[in-house]
Design a protein around this motif. Sequence first.
Motif, mmCIF file in Angstrom:
data_model
loop_
_atom_site.group_PDB
_atom_site.id
_atom_site.type_symbol
_atom_site.label_atom_id
_atom_site.label_comp_id
_atom_site.label_asym_id
_atom_site.label_seq_id
_atom_site.Cartn_x
_atom_site.Cartn_y
_atom_site.Cartn_z
ATOM 1 N N GLU A 30 0.846 -1.186 0.000
ATOM 2 C CA GLU A 30 0.000 0.000 0.000
ATOM 3 C C GLU A 30 0.887 1.243 0.000
ATOM 4 N N VAL A 31 0.907 1.931 -1.142
ATOM 5 C CA VAL A 31 1.733 3.123 -1.287
ATOM 6 C C VAL A 31 0.859 4.259 -1.778
ATOM 7 N N PRO A 32 0.816 5.388 -1.069
ATOM 8 C CA PRO A 32 1.404 5.592 0.241
ATOM 9 C C PRO A 32 0.638 4.828 1.320
ATOM 10 N N PRO A 33 1.302 4.511 2.435
ATOM 11 C CA PRO A 33 0.633 3.784 3.520
ATOM 12 C C PRO A 33 -0.323 4.701 4.286
ATOM 13 N N LYS A 34 -1.181 4.099 5.083
ATOM 14 C CA LYS A 34 -2.176 4.861 5.842
ATOM 15 C C LYS A 34 -1.539 5.938 6.722
ATOM 16 N N CYS A 35 -0.392 5.624 7.324
ATOM 17 C CA CYS A 35 0.249 6.600 8.213
ATOM 18 C C CYS A 35 0.650 7.874 7.470
ATOM 19 N N ALA A 36 0.943 7.770 6.180
ATOM 20 C CA ALA A 36 1.327 8.948 5.403
ATOM 21 C C ALA A 36 0.169 9.932 5.261
ATOM 22 N N TYR A 37 -1.047 9.422 5.237
ATOM 23 C CA TYR A 37 -2.200 10.313 5.113
ATOM 24 C C TYR A 37 -2.379 11.164 6.363
ATOM 25 N N GLU A 38 -2.046 10.617 7.528
ATOM 26 C CA GLU A 38 -2.130 11.396 8.771
ATOM 27 C C GLU A 38 -1.212 12.608 8.718
ATOM 28 N N LEU A 39 -0.041 12.446 8.136
ATOM 29 C CA LEU A 39 0.930 13.537 8.071
ATOM 30 C C LEU A 39 0.652 14.513 6.934
ATOM 31 N N GLN A 40 -0.245 14.159 6.024
ATOM 32 C CA GLN A 40 -0.710 15.042 4.940
ATOM 33 C C GLN A 40 0.418 15.584 4.060
ATOM 34 N N ALA A 41 1.345 14.707 3.697
ATOM 35 C CA ALA A 41 2.461 15.132 2.850
ATOM 36 C C ALA A 41 1.969 15.520 1.461
ATOM 37 N N GLU A 42 2.590 16.543 0.929
ATOM 38 C CA GLU A 42 2.354 16.949 -0.452
ATOM 39 C C GLU A 42 3.672 16.784 -1.204
ATOM 40 N N PHE A 43 3.653 15.972 -2.263
ATOM 41 C CA PHE A 43 4.854 15.762 -3.060
ATOM 42 C C PHE A 43 5.063 16.967 -3.968
ATOM 43 N N LEU A 44 6.262 17.544 -3.908
ATOM 44 C CA LEU A 44 6.545 18.741 -4.699
ATOM 45 C C LEU A 44 7.413 18.466 -5.917
ATOM 46 N N GLU A 45 8.486 17.663 -5.729
ATOM 47 C CA GLU A 45 9.408 17.438 -6.843
ATOM 48 C C GLU A 45 10.149 16.122 -6.656
ATOM 49 N N TYR A 46 10.280 15.388 -7.755
ATOM 50 C CA TYR A 46 11.048 14.146 -7.756
ATOM 51 C C TYR A 46 12.074 14.223 -8.874
ATOM 52 N N GLN A 47 13.355 14.082 -8.517
ATOM 53 C CA GLN A 47 14.422 13.977 -9.503
ATOM 54 C C GLN A 47 14.750 12.498 -9.629
ATOM 55 N N PHE A 48 14.583 11.972 -10.812
ATOM 56 C CA PHE A 48 14.667 10.543 -11.094
ATOM 57 C C PHE A 48 15.855 9.884 -10.407
ATOM 58 N N LYS A 49 15.529 8.914 -9.517
ATOM 59 C CA LYS A 49 16.498 8.094 -8.783
ATOM 60 C C LYS A 49 17.502 8.911 -7.981
ATOM 61 N N LYS A 50 17.134 10.174 -7.659
ATOM 62 C CA LYS A 50 18.075 11.030 -6.948
ATOM 63 C C LYS A 50 17.477 11.645 -5.689
ATOM 64 N N SER A 51 16.358 12.383 -5.823
ATOM 65 C CA SER A 51 15.837 13.095 -4.660
ATOM 66 C C SER A 51 14.325 13.284 -4.736
ATOM 67 N N LEU A 52 13.753 13.617 -3.590
ATOM 68 C CA LEU A 52 12.319 13.846 -3.475
ATOM 69 C C LEU A 52 12.116 14.997 -2.501
ATOM 70 N N LYS A 53 11.247 15.947 -2.880
ATOM 71 C CA LYS A 53 10.933 17.087 -2.018
ATOM 72 C C LYS A 53 9.457 17.030 -1.659
ATOM 73 N N LEU A 54 9.162 17.204 -0.363
ATOM 74 C CA LEU A 54 7.794 17.160 0.139
ATOM 75 C C LEU A 54 7.512 18.367 1.023
ATOM 76 N N LYS A 55 6.230 18.651 1.188
ATOM 77 C CA LYS A 55 5.767 19.715 2.077
ATOM 78 C C LYS A 55 4.819 19.090 3.093
ATOM 79 N N PHE A 56 5.014 19.413 4.373
ATOM 80 C CA PHE A 56 4.172 18.899 5.439
ATOM 81 C C PHE A 56 3.562 20.061 6.225
ATOM 82 N N PRO A 57 2.292 19.970 6.569
ATOM 83 C CA PRO A 57 1.740 20.941 7.515
ATOM 84 C C PRO A 57 2.222 20.584 8.926
ATOM 85 N N VAL A 58 2.225 21.552 9.806
ATOM 86 C CA VAL A 58 2.603 21.308 11.197
ATOM 87 C C VAL A 58 1.448 21.815 12.075
ATOM 88 N N PRO A 59 0.414 20.988 12.248
ATOM 89 C CA PRO A 59 -0.738 21.418 13.039
ATOM 90 C C PRO A 59 -0.426 21.433 14.543
#
Length: 152
Positions: A30-59
């Motif tokens: 299951e991708v993303p897993p249920k726990c990821a929905y709790e954190l409400q990540a927003e995927f911003l940018e993926y560089q192929f096989k190199k990096s991933l940038k995400l944004k998280f709210p901090v409630p």
Amino acid sequence: MKILEGNENILQELSKASAAIANPRGTAVEVPPKCAYELQAEFLEYQFKKSLKLKFPVPEKYANPAGVLQGGFLTAMFDNSFGPLSYLVAKKPTTSLDIITHYVRPIKVNHPLFITVQVVSRSKATMYMTGDAFDEKDRLLGSASTNMMIFT
């Protein structure tokens, strides 16, 4: 180098990567897993096989008694950033062998947190990744590293 931007584009790439993955436990991956929905990540940018940038709210519900982000939530945010990147890169199931988190400055609630994770080294069986967390003013808030085992 292929760069994907935006939540939907990266989620589609992640879905494609995970579709071919056989879970060693015999259950559906299951991708993303249920726990990821709790954190409400927003995927911003993926560089192929190199990096991933995400944004998280901090409630506020993630605050410690001092009113700033409780450290375990930062580690969970890093974990929910390393995990998707490991699946996108390895295209196989992975698991964290460790996560080391360094807290640089307090993280304010009700302000977004940006995490960028990158692959530093990869072999057939393991992957070493690092990551940094920043606020909206691009100040370093924390960093982390992990060793991931790739199921072969």
